[in-house]
Design a protein around this motif. Structure first.
Motif, PDB file in Angstrom:
ATOM      1  N   PHE A  35       0.850  -1.200   0.000  1.00 20.58           N
ATOM      2  CA  PHE A  35       0.000   0.000   0.000  1.00 20.58           C
ATOM      3  C   PHE A  35       0.882   1.244   0.000  1.00 20.58           C
ATOM      4  N   ALA A  87       1.134   4.010  -2.969  1.00 22.09           N
ATOM      5  CA  ALA A  87       0.674   5.383  -2.734  1.00 22.09           C
ATOM      6  C   ALA A  87       1.784   6.410  -2.888  1.00 22.09           C
ATOM      7  N   ASN A 122      -7.984  -5.336   2.101  1.00 22.98           N
ATOM      8  CA  ASN A 122      -6.974  -5.503   1.047  1.00 22.98           C
ATOM      9  C   ASN A 122      -7.048  -6.893   0.415  1.00 22.98           C
ATOM     10  N   ALA A 133     -10.133  -3.000  -1.440  1.00 19.85           N
ATOM     11  CA  ALA A 133      -8.951  -2.489  -2.135  1.00 19.85           C
ATOM     12  C   ALA A 133      -8.049  -3.606  -2.620  1.00 19.85           C
ATOM     13  N   ALA A 168      -4.000  -3.331  -3.033  1.00 17.00           N
ATOM     14  CA  ALA A 168      -2.753  -2.560  -3.048  1.00 17.00           C
ATOM     15  C   ALA A 168      -1.865  -3.062  -4.182  1.00 17.00           C
ATOM     16  N   GLU A 184      -2.989  -1.536  -7.467  1.00 18.56           N
ATOM     17  CA  GLU A 184      -2.622  -0.120  -7.538  1.00 18.56           C
ATOM     18  C   GLU A 184      -1.125   0.013  -7.830  1.00 18.56           C
ATOM     19  N   ILE A 237      -7.181   2.381  -3.240  1.00 17.17           N
ATOM     20  CA  ILE A 237      -6.084   3.002  -2.483  1.00 17.17           C
ATOM     21  C   ILE A 237      -6.347   4.497  -2.285  1.00 17.17           C
TER      22      ILE A 237
END
Ligand SMILES: Nc1nc2c(ncn2[C@@H]2O[C@H](COP(=O)(O)OP(=O)(O)OP(=O)(O)O)[C@@H](O)[C@H]2O)c(=O)[nH]1
Ligand SMILES: [Mg+2]
Length: 410
Positions: free
Chosen positions: A21, A25, A232, A259, A261, A264, A316
């Motif tokens: 994550f 990010a 997650n 989500a 991660a 993403e 995310i």
């Protein structure tokens, strides 16, 4: 001084995707492995919350952001992100790495609790078959460990401290408690609310039993380090039934954001390499040039595309936005010097987007822009609403504000 950047902390069982994550990010490379206790020292980076930029609402063609970024009409405003060592059940008794590394989160304003929704890590964080471990159990046991960490810090030397509070006015009691816990980034209003919620107002702290101190500590944790659950690994098929179960038990009581991660991280890296057009928080992406992708890459991207359709994105950005906008209830405001051009004195349009707490006044904003400006405060002009307001005007989300001051510079 500009408002302090909110700090978001990642907590969770070990080996559930906290660092994934974090990397997704921040685009900072950090060690990710499928085994417990990979992270020991905290990873600290800058992530962003996303909100439609005021230039769009004002009908302007563009802006010139300085403290933030504006991409395709979306303002990305920086927040601090902390990724720390993971927990396991019994951490407060020293199991795993214990809970001492939680002290790395003292500065956090809000916590994202990353949960392995696939249930593919056991109680100790070891990899197991998906569906093996119960995310509900994980949520419950990790929240307990977070509360125990907090209680450990609060209760240290409490007896001696609380005896010193006997026979002093209640206001002073609050002030001393606030001072004592300020290292945990706890503010006076958190203390006041926690005392109220635990029905301990106007009682003698030295007479509290352990039970009462625990209740106070729990309420204080909820106020000062509120948690959002990030469900997650929703890309693993087994996660879907688990999410249903978690929602049926906790839905409505807790904020839960589905989500991936991992997805993403894949998208952010693909976008950085120019393979796709994608902004964090988008509900879809666009392949730039199909011919540059291998069959495997195409397959992965198709899976991600289907996932995003189902969940409205990777989750995310939603998690970060939920933490800052829904839980901390922060607003975005734009101070400007030249109201007719929506700009600073150099002509930069909407240069700064400030994240401020709900309830922030025009005078407080003036102090954030420049102390001098606040000293000579006369009035504020809310540019987007075309109205003049006084020092106690409470800012609203999206306000573009010109401070009118007798001590204005330039
Ligand atoms: N399928 C899937 N796997 C994920 C996801 N996020 C993380 N993982 C995997 O989970 C494993 C652990 O990821 P990390 O990010 O290192 O987990 P952590 O919580 O930081 O772990 P520690 O630092 O060891 O406590 C890695 O194999 C990741 O690839 C996800 O969204 N989906
Ligand atoms: Mg980690």
């Amino acid at each position: 001084m500009p408002p302090p950047m909110p700090t978001v902390g990642l907590v969770g069982k070990t080996n559930v995707g906290k660092t994934t994550f974090f990397s997704a990010a921040t685009l900072i490379d950090a060690k990710i492995e499928n085994r417990p206790f990979v992270t020991i020292n905290p990873n600290i980076g800058i992530a962003y919350v996303r909100k439609r930029c005021a230039h769009v609402d004002l009908g302007l063609p563009y802006c010139n952001p300085k403290n933030s970024a504006c991409l395709k009409g979306n303002r990305f405003i920086p927040v601090r992100l902390y990724d720390v060592a993971g927990l396991i059940r019994g951490a407060h008794r020293g199991r795993g790495l214990g809970n001492k590394f939680m002290d790395d989160l003292r500065q956090a304003d809000v916590l994202l609790h990353i949960v392995d929704m696939a249930g593919e890590t056991d109680e100790e964080g070891n990899p197991v078959k998906p569906g093996y471990y119960s995310p509900l159990e994980e949520i419950e046991s990790i929240e307990f460990e977070v509360d125990e960490w907090f209680y450990g810090v609060i209760s240290r030397d409490w007896d001696r401290f609380s005896r010193g509070l006997d026979n002093i006015p209640w206001d002073e009691v609050i002030a001393r408690i606030t001072k004592r816990v300020s290292g945990l980034s706890i503010k006076r209003e958190h203390v006041v609310e926690a005392l109220k919620d635990s029905k301990l107002e106007n009682t003698k702290p030295s007479s509290w039993r352990e039970e009462e101190l625990r209740l106070f500590s729990k309420k204080l944790r909820e106020k000062a380090k509120p948690m959002v659950i990030v469900a997650n690994k929703m890309d693993v098929p087994e996660a879907e039934d688990n999410l249903k179960e978690v929602l049926s038990v906790l839905g409505g009581k807790k904020l839960i954001i589905p989500a991936s991660a991992l997805y993403e991280l894949v998208l952010r890296k693909a976008a950085r390499s120019g393979f796709i057009d994608y902004l964090p928080g988008d509900r879809e992406f666009r392949v730039v040039d199909e011919s540059k992708l291998t069959a495997k890459q195409k397959h992965v991207l198709e899976k991600i595309e289907a996932f995003m359709k189902k969940y409205g994105g990777t989750g995310i950005q939603n998690s970060l936005n939920a933490a800052v906008f829904d839980v901390l209830r922060m607003l975005v405001v734009y101070p400007v010097e030249n109201p007719s051009r929506f700009s600073d004195k150099d002509g930069n349009i909407l240069p700064d987007a400030y994240l401020v707490r709900q309830g922030t006044t025009a005078l407080e904003l003036a102090e954030m822009v420049h102390t001098e400006l606040a000293k000579g405060f006369l009035a504020a002009y809310v540019v987007n609403k075309n109205k003049r307001v006084g020092s106690d005007y409470i800012l609203a989300d999206g306000d573009v504000i010109k401070i009118i001051s007798a001590t204005a510079r330039g």
